[in-house]
Motif scaffolding. Structure first.
Motif, PDB file in Angstrom:
ATOM      1  N   VAL A 512       0.865  -1.173   0.000  1.00  8.30           N
ATOM      2  CA  VAL A 512       0.000   0.000   0.000  1.00  8.30           C
ATOM      3  C   VAL A 512       0.906   1.229   0.000  1.00  8.30           C
ATOM      4  CG1 VAL A 512      -1.828   1.261   1.174  1.00  8.30           C
ATOM      5  CG2 VAL A 512      -1.790  -1.245   1.276  1.00  8.30           C
ATOM      6  N   VAL A 513       0.738   2.096  -0.991  1.00  7.33           N
ATOM      7  CA  VAL A 513       1.618   3.251  -1.126  1.00  7.33           C
ATOM      8  C   VAL A 513       0.779   4.511  -1.248  1.00  7.33           C
ATOM      9  CG1 VAL A 513       1.770   2.906  -3.619  1.00  7.33           C
ATOM     10  CG2 VAL A 513       3.538   4.241  -2.457  1.00  7.33           C
ATOM     11  N   PHE A 514       1.276   5.597  -0.690  1.00  5.46           N
ATOM     12  CA  PHE A 514       0.598   6.902  -0.737  1.00  5.46           C
ATOM     13  C   PHE A 514       1.471   7.835  -1.565  1.00  5.46           C
ATOM     14  CE2 PHE A 514      -0.528   4.597   3.019  1.00  5.46           C
ATOM     15  CZ  PHE A 514      -1.908   4.709   3.071  1.00  5.46           C
ATOM     16  N   SER A 515       0.884   8.424  -2.612  1.00  4.86           N
ATOM     17  CA  SER A 515       1.706   9.147  -3.571  1.00  4.86           C
ATOM     18  C   SER A 515       0.946  10.313  -4.176  1.00  4.86           C
ATOM     19  CB  SER A 515       2.156   8.194  -4.683  1.00  4.86           C
ATOM     20  OG  SER A 515       2.889   8.866  -5.675  1.00  4.86           O
ATOM     21  N   THR A 530       5.035  -9.944  -6.036  1.00  7.45           N
ATOM     22  CA  THR A 530       4.146 -11.087  -6.229  1.00  7.45           C
ATOM     23  C   THR A 530       2.689 -10.691  -6.070  1.00  7.45           C
ATOM     24  OG1 THR A 530       5.847 -12.595  -5.441  1.00  7.45           O
ATOM     25  CG2 THR A 530       3.580 -13.390  -5.365  1.00  7.45           C
ATOM     26  N   HIS A 531       2.402  -9.780  -5.150  1.00  4.12           N
ATOM     27  CA  HIS A 531       1.032  -9.390  -4.868  1.00  4.12           C
ATOM     28  C   HIS A 531       0.766  -7.971  -5.378  1.00  4.12           C
ATOM     29  CE1 HIS A 531       0.129 -12.984  -2.486  1.00  4.12           C
ATOM     30  NE2 HIS A 531       1.389 -12.911  -2.120  1.00  4.12           N
ATOM     31  N   GLN A 532      -0.450  -7.518  -5.168  1.00  2.05           N
ATOM     32  CA  GLN A 532      -0.893  -6.242  -5.718  1.00  2.05           C
ATOM     33  C   GLN A 532      -0.212  -5.042  -5.061  1.00  2.05           C
ATOM     34  OE1 GLN A 532      -3.176  -5.286  -8.171  1.00  2.05           O
ATOM     35  NE2 GLN A 532      -3.177  -7.411  -8.861  1.00  2.05           N
ATOM     36  N   ILE A 533      -0.187  -3.944  -5.825  1.00  3.54           N
ATOM     37  CA  ILE A 533       0.237  -2.640  -5.311  1.00  3.54           C
ATOM     38  C   ILE A 533      -1.016  -1.766  -5.267  1.00  3.54           C
ATOM     39  CG2 ILE A 533       1.701  -0.612  -5.667  1.00  3.54           C
ATOM     40  CD1 ILE A 533       3.350  -2.521  -7.606  1.00  3.54           C
ATOM     41  N   PHE A 534      -1.421  -1.345  -4.100  1.00  7.72           N
ATOM     42  CA  PHE A 534      -2.562  -0.445  -3.950  1.00  7.72           C
ATOM     43  C   PHE A 534      -2.024   0.960  -3.699  1.00  7.72           C
ATOM     44  CE2 PHE A 534      -4.299  -4.555  -2.313  1.00  7.72           C
ATOM     45  CZ  PHE A 534      -5.160  -4.793  -3.372  1.00  7.72           C
ATOM     46  N   CYS A 535      -2.313   1.867  -4.615  1.00  8.89           N
ATOM     47  CA  CYS A 535      -1.826   3.243  -4.490  1.00  8.89           C
ATOM     48  C   CYS A 535      -2.986   4.167  -4.149  1.00  8.89           C
ATOM     49  CB  CYS A 535      -1.164   3.689  -5.789  1.00  8.89           C
ATOM     50  SG  CYS A 535      -0.715   5.437  -5.793  1.00  8.89           S
ATOM     51  N   VAL A 552      -0.565  -2.359 -10.457  1.00  5.43           N
ATOM     52  CA  VAL A 552      -0.922  -1.173  -9.674  1.00  5.43           C
ATOM     53  C   VAL A 552      -2.426  -0.917  -9.788  1.00  5.43           C
ATOM     54  CG1 VAL A 552      -0.566   1.296  -9.315  1.00  5.43           C
ATOM     55  CG2 VAL A 552       1.350  -0.143 -10.052  1.00  5.43           C
ATOM     56  N   THR A 553      -3.091  -0.835  -8.643  1.00  5.49           N
ATOM     57  CA  THR A 553      -4.494  -0.411  -8.582  1.00  5.49           C
ATOM     58  C   THR A 553      -4.541   0.897  -7.814  1.00  5.49           C
ATOM     59  OG1 THR A 553      -5.247  -2.711  -8.574  1.00  5.49           O
ATOM     60  CG2 THR A 553      -6.820  -1.031  -7.856  1.00  5.49           C
ATOM     61  N   LEU A 574     -10.018  -0.564   1.309  1.00  5.72           N
ATOM     62  CA  LEU A 574      -9.598  -1.844   0.740  1.00  5.72           C
ATOM     63  C   LEU A 574     -10.460  -2.983   1.272  1.00  5.72           C
ATOM     64  CD1 LEU A 574      -5.699  -1.496   0.839  1.00  5.72           C
ATOM     65  CD2 LEU A 574      -7.190  -1.365  -1.162  1.00  5.72           C
ATOM     66  N   LYS A 575     -10.850  -2.902   2.537  1.00  8.79           N
ATOM     67  CA  LYS A 575     -11.740  -3.923   3.104  1.00  8.79           C
ATOM     68  C   LYS A 575     -13.123  -3.854   2.461  1.00  8.79           C
ATOM     69  CE  LYS A 575     -11.987  -4.899   7.456  1.00  8.79           C
ATOM     70  NZ  LYS A 575     -12.170  -4.728   8.902  1.00  8.79           N
ATOM     71  N   GLU A 576     -13.636  -2.644   2.291  1.00 11.44           N
ATOM     72  CA  GLU A 576     -14.965  -2.478   1.703  1.00 11.44           C
ATOM     73  C   GLU A 576     -15.006  -2.998   0.266  1.00 11.44           C
ATOM     74  OE1 GLU A 576     -16.028   1.586   2.017  1.00 11.44           O
ATOM     75  OE2 GLU A 576     -16.084   1.602   4.216  1.00 11.44           O
ATOM     76  N   ARG A 577     -13.906  -2.812  -0.450  1.00 17.80           N
ATOM     77  CA  ARG A 577     -13.837  -3.275  -1.842  1.00 17.80           C
ATOM     78  C   ARG A 577     -13.425  -4.745  -1.927  1.00 17.80           C
ATOM     79  NH1 ARG A 577     -13.526   0.774  -5.848  1.00 17.80           N
ATOM     80  NH2 ARG A 577     -13.571   2.904  -5.035  1.00 17.80           N
ATOM     81  N   LYS A 578     -13.254  -5.382  -0.770  1.00 17.07           N
ATOM     82  CA  LYS A 578     -12.895  -6.796  -0.684  1.00 17.07           C
ATOM     83  C   LYS A 578     -11.557  -7.094  -1.343  1.00 17.07           C
ATOM     84  CE  LYS A 578     -17.752  -8.244  -0.489  1.00 17.07           C
ATOM     85  NZ  LYS A 578     -17.749  -8.220   0.986  1.00 17.07           N
ATOM     86  N   ARG A 579     -10.643  -6.134  -1.284  1.00 19.17           N
ATOM     87  CA  ARG A 579      -9.285  -6.357  -1.778  1.00 19.17           C
ATOM     88  C   ARG A 579      -8.406  -6.980  -0.701  1.00 19.17           C
ATOM     89  NH1 ARG A 579      -8.546  -3.668  -6.666  1.00 19.17           N
ATOM     90  NH2 ARG A 579     -10.629  -3.342  -7.549  1.00 19.17           N
TER      91      ARG A 579
END
Length: 625
Positions: A512-515, A530-535, A552-553, A574-579
């Motif tokens: 999880v990145v803030f940009s 290996t896993h997703q990048i949530f920005c 990247v999502t 992220l929890k609400e979107r079931k990610r």
């Protein structure tokens, strides 16, 4: 003929490896003839599975396989993945080459059970996909980048598509970027009074003189320099090689050719000279009008056609800078590598651009077709090592323009591109005017997702995607003999990205990145976690541009004065979107020369656990009391 497979025993609720004859009748069970991993399943005490022994049929159907180790008794370690019917794959089974040829284990039939797809999909919008209903269906099915093909349509029709993108994004249903693909300089034949049926040995005359319309085999050409570009013995290709002709004579304004491969010659056919690029301006007047239209309408990327050298990229970027397209408002410039000159100047072009497209149609016309796979890999790896996005395009599901199912070769083509490490794969006519636009997109999504899962299953995601390629390393290598002393140093961000990815992979956790600018998420994508990048970003332009980057999502948010409040809000979304789910670990990355929450530069990587839902915790407490 006997086939070894898994038989579902309805009475005992278990799977048993057994011989089947060609009529599907059950024969002799092989409980003791394989050194398979025996385990108790949730479905019964007699469950048996054959220790991850896969045959080629399973490889083709599921993209989940393990390559043969160099020694037949080498153990293959991997994560456990539940299969249908209660079977899961053992963690430390021995490889048995003899049985491997016979046994097959089916992957989960439900594609939704696989991890989220990381490879992005570019889809061209045209007559069969430009209505609100069909467009939204494509977007919901997995389209990430909308391609506007300026060779077709008008500014008005493309403007309507842009409005659909804006509406879709505003509804929070997803994040779509817009790529404007210029027509570029093209050499075309003129109109004919009626289609010409050409056979091998026929004579055809291409002329720059006016009035030729197919009568007596004379065809006009829209490019006066055609006479200077061709030479005796050159091969002229029509529409990328559908027809071909050899140049036999050059006489004044005429080029006299003999047909090699015949066909029907219609109006305004695309012409190439094998191994040569036309000496036309890289950006035509029409292209400049389309580029201005793109700037006015806030597109995210320009895909520049028939790029021959780096100079045209520099020219366009300088023009965009003067138009105010800088910083977070910048528009990415992608080079379409599709000419003989572009591959000769490939390294300089890739240094200058923001990304590239492997445009295999014209590339296969100007170069021998057997060289296209080599150049595809070369372009993909060249972008990968520079940390720039790359798209593999053209003919990926060409048969689905007319057919509801793809060819097996097309499926393999998509899988090869994904394994090479491309950021995105592209659909052209399949979604623009094909009969099955949504099915084509769904096939591409499924194949990409299966292939990614297969890569993880057998060896983890390799930094380059092919055994022949060099391992991916630093974009900017950190200093070897001196310490990094400046917190704002560019290489420090890359050091943080490299190590954050290593940490996330070790923990098997998403990032999880803030940009604000999008720099850190693109660096993280470069190292292919290996896993997703949530920005999470507060800039819509940055959010849309990140739609092209692999894995990247991006979500639009606002940054509170408190970092903790922003972190909590991001995890809740992220929890609400079931990610993510309660109890999952996340690797949070804060890095950049201009930090969000401090006046001085700060680089930090931290691990957080997704909290339990407050209602669930309360219910558990009540039940314990």
């Amino acid at each position: 003929m006997l086939l070894l497979g898994l038989v579902w025993d309805r009475q005992n609720h278990s799977h048993s490896p057994s011989f089947l004859n060609t009529q599907g009748k059950r024969a002799v069970a092989l409980h003791k003839t394989t050194k398979a991993s025996i385990f108790q399943s949730t479905h019964g005490p007699d469950s048996v599975h054959p220790a991850r022994l896969f045959n080629q049929a399973t490889l083709l159907s599921s993209n989940i396989y393990h390559p043969r180790p160099r020694h037949p008794s080498v153990a293959v370690n991997t994560l456990s993945w539940p299969l249908s019917g209660g079977i899961s794959i053992s963690d430390d089974a021995e490889y048995q080459p003899t049985v491997d040829k016979l046994f097959a284990i089916q992957a989960p039939s439900d594609i939704s059970s696989l991890p989220q797809r990381k490879t992005k999909i570019v889809a061209t919008i045209g007559p069969t996909s430009n209505t609100r209903e069909s467009f939204f269906a494509l977007a919901d099915a997995g389209m990430n980048v909308v391609r506007l093909n300026m060779s077709h349509g008008t500014h008005e029709s493309h403007g309507e598509v842009i409005e659909l993108v804006r509406e879709y994004n505003s509804l929070g249903r997803g994040n779509l970027a817009i790529m404007l693909d210029t027509k570029g300089p093209e050499v075309r034949s003129g109109d004919v009074h009626e289609p010409l049926e050409l056979a091998r040995g026929d004579k055809v005359v291409y002329t720059i003189s006016e009035g030729a319309n197919g009568i007596d085999g004379r065809l006009s050409v829209n490019y006066d320099g055609f006479i200077e570009d061709v030479a005796l013995g050159d091969t002229v290709l029509v529409d990328g090689g559908i027809m071909s002709m050899e140049v036999k004579k050059i006489d004044g304004n005429d080029v006299i050719c003999e047909v090699i491969d015949g066909g029907t010659m219609g109006n305004r056919r695309h012409l190439n000279i094998r191994g040569k690029s036309a000496n036309l301006p890289a950006i035509t007047d029409r292209d400049w009008a389309d580029i201005k239209f793109g700037v006015e309408n806030g597109v995210d990327y320009f895909a520049l056609s028939f790029v021959r050298d780096a100079e045209v990229i520099i020219e366009l970027k300088e023009w965009l800078r003067k138009e105010g397209c800088t910083g977070t408002s910048s528009i990415g410039v992608l080079a379409k590598i599709e000419s003989a000159d572009s591959v000769q100047n490939l390294e300089d072009i890739l240094d200058a651009v923001d990304g590239a497209m492997v445009a295999r149609g014209d590339l296969g016309a100007e170069l021998p077709v057997e060289e296209v796979p080599y150049w595809q890999s070369k372009i993909v790896q060249g972008c990968r090592k520079r940390g720039k996005p790359v798209i593999v395009a053209t003919n990926m599901l060409e048969s689905m323009i007319q057919n509801a199912t793809p060819t097996r070769a097309e499926v393999s083509d998509i899988a090869v591109a994904v394994r090479e490490g491309t950021d995105a794969v592209m659909l052209s006519g399949e979604t623009a005017y094909g009969a099955f636009p949504q099915k084509a997109l769904e096939v591409m999504c499924t194949v990409a997702k299966r292939t990614e899962h297969g890569m993880l299953r057998y060896s983890g995601e390799r930094r380059f995607g092919s055994d022949e390629a060099k391992p991916i390393t630093w974009i900017t290598e950190p200093p070897k003999n001196s310490p990094v002393r400046n917190l704002a140093a560019k290489e420090l961000s890359e050091i943080m990205a490299y190590n954050a990815v290593h940490m996330a992979d070790t923990m098997k956790a998403p990032l999880v990145v803030f940009s604000r600018k999008g720099t850190m998420p693109t660096l993280l994508s470069h190292y292919r976690p290996t896993h997703q990048i949530f920005c999470f970003t507060d800039n819509e332009d940055v959010q849309r541009r990140l739609a092209l980057y692999r894995g990247v999502t991006a979500f639009l948010t606002f940054f509170s004065e408190s970092a903790e409040a922003t972190f909590d809000r991001a995890i809740d979304e992220l929890k609400e979107r079931k990610r993510v789910g309660a109890g999952d670990l996340l690797v949070l990355v804060q890095s950049g020369s201009k930090p969000i929450w401090r006046s001085a530069s700060m680089h930090a990587v931290q691990v957080r656990q997704v909290p339990e839902d407050a209602k669930a915790v309360s219910a558990d407490s009540d039940s314990d009391s």
